[in-house]
Design a protein around this motif. Structure first.
Motif, PDB file in Angstrom:
ATOM      1  N   TRP A   1       1.195  -1.073   0.005  1.00 32.82           N
ATOM      2  CA  TRP A   1       0.057  -0.070   0.300  1.00 32.82           C
ATOM      3  C   TRP A   1       0.654   1.483  -0.302  1.00 32.82           C
ATOM      4  O   TRP A   1       1.711   1.138  -0.605  1.00 32.82           O
ATOM      5  CB  TRP A   1      -0.883   0.256   1.236  1.00 32.82           C
ATOM      6  N   ASP A   2       0.416   2.501   0.234  1.00 39.87           N
ATOM      7  CA  ASP A   2       1.230   3.751   0.216  1.00 39.87           C
ATOM      8  C   ASP A   2       2.693   2.978   1.138  1.00 39.87           C
ATOM      9  O   ASP A   2       2.226   2.895   2.683  1.00 39.87           O
ATOM     10  CB  ASP A   2       0.577   4.804   1.403  1.00 39.87           C
TER      11      ASP A   2
ATOM     12  N   ILE B   1     -11.615  -3.870   2.567  1.00 38.69           N
ATOM     13  CA  ILE B   1     -11.433  -3.010   1.330  1.00 38.69           C
ATOM     14  C   ILE B   1     -10.806  -2.928   0.533  1.00 38.69           C
ATOM     15  O   ILE B   1     -10.464  -4.135  -0.147  1.00 38.69           O
ATOM     16  CB  ILE B   1      -9.716  -2.741   2.372  1.00 38.69           C
ATOM     17  N   GLU B   2     -11.388  -2.170  -0.458  1.00 42.04           N
ATOM     18  CA  GLU B   2     -11.459  -2.390  -1.699  1.00 42.04           C
ATOM     19  C   GLU B   2     -10.566  -1.342  -2.412  1.00 42.04           C
ATOM     20  O   GLU B   2     -10.857  -0.121  -1.738  1.00 42.04           O
ATOM     21  CB  GLU B   2     -12.720  -1.939  -2.831  1.00 42.04           C
ATOM     22  N   GLY B   3      -9.094  -1.267  -2.985  1.00 42.84           N
ATOM     23  CA  GLY B   3      -8.398  -0.707  -2.966  1.00 42.84           C
ATOM     24  C   GLY B   3      -7.162  -0.621  -1.464  1.00 42.84           C
ATOM     25  O   GLY B   3      -7.117  -1.072  -1.051  1.00 42.84           O
ATOM     26  N   ASP B   4      -6.709   0.612  -1.730  1.00 42.21           N
ATOM     27  CA  ASP B   4      -5.201   0.631  -0.621  1.00 42.21           C
ATOM     28  C   ASP B   4      -5.694   1.093   0.243  1.00 42.21           C
ATOM     29  O   ASP B   4      -6.242   2.560   0.105  1.00 42.21           O
ATOM     30  CB  ASP B   4      -4.048   1.327  -2.610  1.00 42.21           C
TER      31      ASP B   4
ATOM     32  N   GLN C   1     -17.287   8.445   6.083  1.00 45.00           N
ATOM     33  CA  GLN C   1     -15.959   7.618   5.965  1.00 45.00           C
ATOM     34  C   GLN C   1     -14.847   7.743   7.256  1.00 45.00           C
ATOM     35  O   GLN C   1     -15.120   8.576   8.846  1.00 45.00           O
ATOM     36  CB  GLN C   1     -14.820   8.505   5.272  1.00 45.00           C
TER      37      GLN C   1
ATOM     38  N   SER D   1      -6.221   5.648   6.019  1.00 46.10           N
ATOM     39  CA  SER D   1      -7.246   5.516   6.100  1.00 46.10           C
ATOM     40  C   SER D   1      -8.321   4.718   6.236  1.00 46.10           C
ATOM     41  O   SER D   1      -9.802   4.516   6.658  1.00 46.10           O
ATOM     42  CB  SER D   1      -7.894   5.870   4.344  1.00 46.10           C
TER      43      SER D   1
ATOM     44  N   LEU E   1      -4.525   3.885   1.955  1.00 45.24           N
ATOM     45  CA  LEU E   1      -3.325   5.452   1.990  1.00 45.24           C
ATOM     46  C   LEU E   1      -3.508   6.430   3.590  1.00 45.24           C
ATOM     47  O   LEU E   1      -3.510   6.719   4.491  1.00 45.24           O
ATOM     48  CB  LEU E   1      -4.207   6.578   0.912  1.00 45.24           C
TER      49      LEU E   1
END
Length: 696
Positions: free
Chosen positions: A177-178, A243-246, A268, A207, A248
Motif C-alpha cells: 500500500w502507501d 477494503i477495496e483498493g489501497d 469515512q 484511511s 493511504l
C-alpha cells in the motif's frame, strides 16, 4: 331397484382393487363431497396435519409438518393447505409433499456454519468462516440437493463444488500500500484474523487505522475452490468492512467524536484537508452546522517541535466558514417543555420554542381524538388546527371532553413530525345518576351503574334518612361510601310503612357529582327487624328552676354498644330539614340556634336537667329562654372507614313564662283599672248634684 343393488354390491370390492395403487397427480382437484375435504390416501405418508381429523370444513386451514426417524431431515413443500371450493367441487388448494433437507457437510472441523443447524433447506444460504469471533467470511454456500452444494464466487455467481472446503492455513503477505504507512507489527507476512495497527507520519492519517487479513474463495476452477487473501478494515462504527483498493496516508482529519446521531456524508474514518462534509440528523433534529470542512495547520510546541493540528470549520448562515470550538450536536428543531403543559377537563395548552426559525416555516399544530369514541361515552371530533409562526408561542386545543385521550402533533410539510404526544384531559365530577328504585322483593335499593365518561367511577355516595312509621321522633341517617362496582344496597330494617329519603351520588377523583333523590316506603313484610329506640316522653312541666327542663333519656345503643357516648344537642327550631341536617352531622353546632349541650355515656334510663348553665370543653348547657320552642336531639354516631351512621331521638317542647311574673302583671292591671273606675264614678256623682241645685 333392490335387484340393481344386489348386482352392484359384489362388484364394489373388484372396483376398489382395480383402482388401488393408481396415484392421482392432482388429488386436490378431486371432489370431496358433502362440503368437506379429506386427506387422500396416496399423499406422502410422512405428512402430519394439525389439527388432525378425518375431514375438514370448507375454508379451514391445516398446518403441515413431516415426521421420520430424524424429524428435522424433512420439511413440507408448503407450510399449510386450505380446503377450498372450485365451482361445484370441494378440494385442497395444494398437493403437499415432504422434501428431504440437506445435512450439514462434514468438511473441515474448524469451519463455522452460520446459521448453525444440522439440516438446511434447498437454496438456503449458509456463511462459512474459519474463526469463531469477529471473523470475515470464507465463503457463502447453498444446497442444491441432498448431495450437492454450490459456492458464491467473487463476481456474485453460483458455482458447483466437487471438493470439500477447508480452512487454509496460509499466511497473508504484507500488502503493498502507501509507502508512508507503518505497521506497528512490522513483519513480512501475517496470520489470518490477526488485528494490525497502521500509522502514518505526523500530520497524516491512515484511511483505516486497523486492518486484518483472511482467506476467501475467489471462485471454483474445475470444481476446486481458489483461495485468495482479502484485507478488512475497521470502520468508524466498529464493524469490519472489506477494503477495496489501497490504504493511504492522508493529510486531513479523523472522524470527529461528536454526537453519535450525526450522519456524515461521505461516511469515512478519515477526511482529506479542505474536504467538505455534509451533516444531518434524524427527523425532528438539526445540527448547528450542516456543512463542515477539515482543516490542518502546522504549529510548534513549547520545545520548538513542529506538530500538525487538525480542526473543523463550519459554514454559518451567511455562508462564511468559521472555526468550530465545541462538539456539534443534534438539536431538537422544536422544543416543547413538558413541565409547562396545562391540562384541564376541557382544554390542553402547551408552549413551544423553535430553535431554528428558518427550519420552522410552515409549521402546523393539530389536535385530534386519539381513538374513535363509542357509546355511552361519545365524544365529538375536534378539528383544532393552527399554523405556528415566529420563534415561540402557545397552542391551545379546546373545547374538549373530560377524561378523554387526544393526540397533539406539530409537523412540517410534507411529512416531518416534530412533536407528537398523547394527552388525557382531567376528570370532572360524574353526571347525575339516572335511575334509582326500590326492589320490594329483596328489600334493597338498586340503581343503574354510571359510565366512566367524566372520570373513572371509583364509588358511590349513598345517604339514607329513615323515619319509623310508628315513632316519628326517631330519625336515622346512614351515609355510605360504596365501591364503584356496587349497584345495590339493602335497606336498614324498620317497621312496615317506614319512610326513607335517599340521596345517591357518583364519585370520581374530582369529587361527588349531582345527587339523585328519592323517597321510598318500606315493604309490608321487611326482611329483617332490628330493635329501634322509641320516643321519650315530653319534658316535665314543673322544672326544678327557671330556664330549665327535665328530659327523661333512654340509651339508643343496645347490647355491646350500650355504654357508647351519646350527644345531646339543643336546637331552637322545629324546621324539619334543619333537624335532619343536624342529626346527620352536616350542620355546624356553633351558634345559639343549635349547640352541643352534653356528652353522655348512657347505659340506662335517666332524667337530665337541660339548661342548668354548666360548661365543658366544646359544651354549654345554656339556660333556656321562656316562651321559645325547642327541639332536643339525643344523637348516637357510629363512624366506620366506609360508612357513617347517625341515630337521633327527638324531643319537642316549648318553655312558657313563669307563673309569679305574669300573675303580678295581671293583678296590677286590674287594680289600675279599678282605681280609675272609682274616680270616674265619684266625679259623675258630684257633677250631677251641682247641676240639680243650680238655678236655670
Amino acid at each position: 331397484m333392490g335387484l340393481q343393488w344386489m348386482l352392484l354390491l359384489p362388484l364394489t370390492p373388484l372396483l376398489a382393487a382395480q383402482n388401488r395403487g393408481k396415484p392421482f397427480s392432482k388429488n386436490y382437484g378431486e371432489p370431496q363431497g358433502r362440503g368437506k375435504c379429506k386427506i387422500p390416501s396416496n399423499w406422502d405418508l410422512k405428512l402430519r396435519f394439525t389439527p388432525r381429523r378425518s375431514d375438514y370444513a370448507l375454508n379451514e386451514v391445516v398446518q403441515l409438518s413431516c415426521v421420520g426417524k430424524i424429524p428435522e431431515k424433512f420439511e413440507p413443500s408448503v407450510p399449510q393447505i386450505q380446503c377450498i371450493s372450485r365451482g361445484t367441487q370441494i378440494l385442497w388448494n395444494e398437493t403437499p409433499t415432504c422434501k428431504e433437507r440437506c445435512q450439514q457437510p462434514q468438511w473441515d472441523s474448524q469451519l463455522q456454519f452460520r446459521p448453525t443447524q444440522r439440516f438446511y433447506r434447498i437454496s438456503e444460504e449458509v456463511t462459512l468462516s474459519c474463526f469463531e469471533t469477529d471473523a470475515p467470511p470464507l465463503a457463502v454456500i447453498r444446497c442444491v440437493n441432498r448431495k450437492n452444494w454450490e459456492v458464491l464466487n467473487i463476481s456474485g455467481k453460483w458455482q458447483t463444488l466437487t471438493q470439500n472446503l477447508s480452512c487454509p492455513k496460509a499466511k497473508c503477505p504484507k500488502p503493498q500500500w502507501d509507502a508512508r504507512l507503518q505497521f506497528l507489527e512490522n513483519e513480512t507476512e501475517y496470520s489470518q484474523n490477526r488485528e494490525l495497527t497502521l500509522t502514518c507520519p505526523q500530520g497524516l492519517e491512515p484511511s483505516f487505522p486497523e486492518v486484518k487479513c483472511t482467506m476467501e474463495i475467489q471462485g471454483v476452477s474445475y470444481g476446486k475452490p481458489d483461495y485468495v487473501d482479502a484485507w478488512w478494515g475497521r470502520s468508524s462504527t466498529g464493524a469490519w468492512t472489506r477494503i477495496e483498493g489501497d490504504v493511504l496516508c492522508m493529510e486531513g482529519c479523523k472522524r470527529p467524536l461528536w454526537d453519535s446521531r450525526l450522519q456524515m456524508a461521505p461516511d469515512q474514518e478519515n477526511y482529506k484537508k479542505n474536504e467538505e462534509v455534509m451533516l444531518s440528523c434524524p427527523e425532528g433534529f438539526q445540527p448547528l452546522f450542516t456543512e463542515i470542512q477539515c482543516q490542518t495547520q502546522l504549529q510548534y510546541d513549547g520545545y520548538g517541535t513542529p506538530e500538525y493540528e487538525e480542526f473543523w470549520h463550519g459554514r454559518d448562515s451567511r455562508g462564511a466558514w468559521i472555526r468550530i470550538h465545541s462538539s456539534v450536536k443534534c438539536i431538537e428543531v422544536l422544543q416543547v417543555d413538558h413541565e409547562t403543559f396545562e391540562i384541564s377537563s376541557t382544554s390542553i395548552k402547551l408552549k413551544w420554542t423553535c430553535r431554528f426559525p428558518d427550519a420552522c416555516q410552515g409549521m402546523r399544530a393539530m389536535c385530534r381524538l386519539a381513538a374513535p369514541s363509542s357509546p355511552p361515552c361519545e365524544a365529538e371530533e375536534v378539528n383544532a388546527e393552527q399554523m405556528l409562526h415566529g420563534q415561540e408561542g402557545t397552542f391551545t386545543c379546546s373545547p374538549l371532553q373530560p377524561f378523554t385521550e387526544y393526540s397533539v402533533t406539530i409537523d412540517l410539510p410534507p411529512n416531518t413530525t416534530l412533536f407528537s404526544w398523547f394527552f388525557t384531559t382531567q376528570e370532572t365530577v360524574p353526571d347525575k345518576p339516572e335511575q334509582l328504585w326500590l326492589d320490594p322483593d329483596r328489600g334493597s335499593l338498586r340503581w343503574s351503574a354510571l359510565p366512566s365518561c367524566n372520570g373513572e367511577i371509583i364509588g358511590y355516595q349513598l345517604s339514607i334518612t329513615a323515619r319509623n312509621a310508628g315513632d316519628s321522633s326517631v330519625l336515622e341517617t346512614e351515609r355510605l361510601r360504596l365501591d364503584g362496582s356496587v349497584t345495590e344496597h339493602r335497606l336498614p330494617g324498620h317497621s312496615p310503612g317506614s319512610s326513607y329519603a335517599v340521596m345517591l351520588q357518583g364519585l370520581t377523583a374530582a369529587g361527588a357529582g349531582a345527587a339523585l333523590r328519592g323517597t321510598f316506603t318500606a315493604p309490608a313484610a321487611p326482611t329483617s327487624r332490628t330493635p329501634r329506640p322509641s320516643a321519650a316522653a315530653a319534658p316535665a312541666t314543673s322544672p326544678p328552676s327557671q330556664g330549665t327542663a327535665v328530659l327523661p333519656l333512654s340509651p339508643i345503643a343496645r347490647g355491646s354498644e350500650a355504654a357508647r357516648e351519646h350527644q345531646l344537642i339543643v336546637a331552637a327550631t322545629h324546621n324539619a330539614s334543619l333537624i335532619e341536617s343536624i342529626c346527620s352531622g352536616q350542620a355546624r353546632l356553633s351558634n345559639a340556634s343549635a349547640y352541643l349541650a352534653a356528652l353522655l355515656n348512657l347505659s340506662a334510663a335517666t332524667d337530665f336537667v337541660l339548661g342548668d348553665g354548666s360548661r365543658g370543653q366544646g359544651l354549654h348547657n345554656a339556660a333556656l329562654s321562656p316562651g321559645r320552642d325547642y327541639m332536643a336531639l339525643l344523637r348516637l354516631v357510629r363512624l366506620g372507614p366506609q360508612a357513617e351512621k347517625f341515630t337521633c331521638v327527638c324531643y319537642s317542647f316549648s318553655l312558657g313564662q313563669t307563673v309569679g311574673q305574669w300573675q303580678w302583671i295581671v293583678i296590677g292591671l286590674v287594680l289600675l283599672l279599678a282605681d280609675r273606675l272609682v274616680v270616674a264614678v265619684i266625679l259623675w256623682v258630684v257633677h250631677s248634684r251641682k247641676r240639680k241645685y243650680m238655678p236655670n
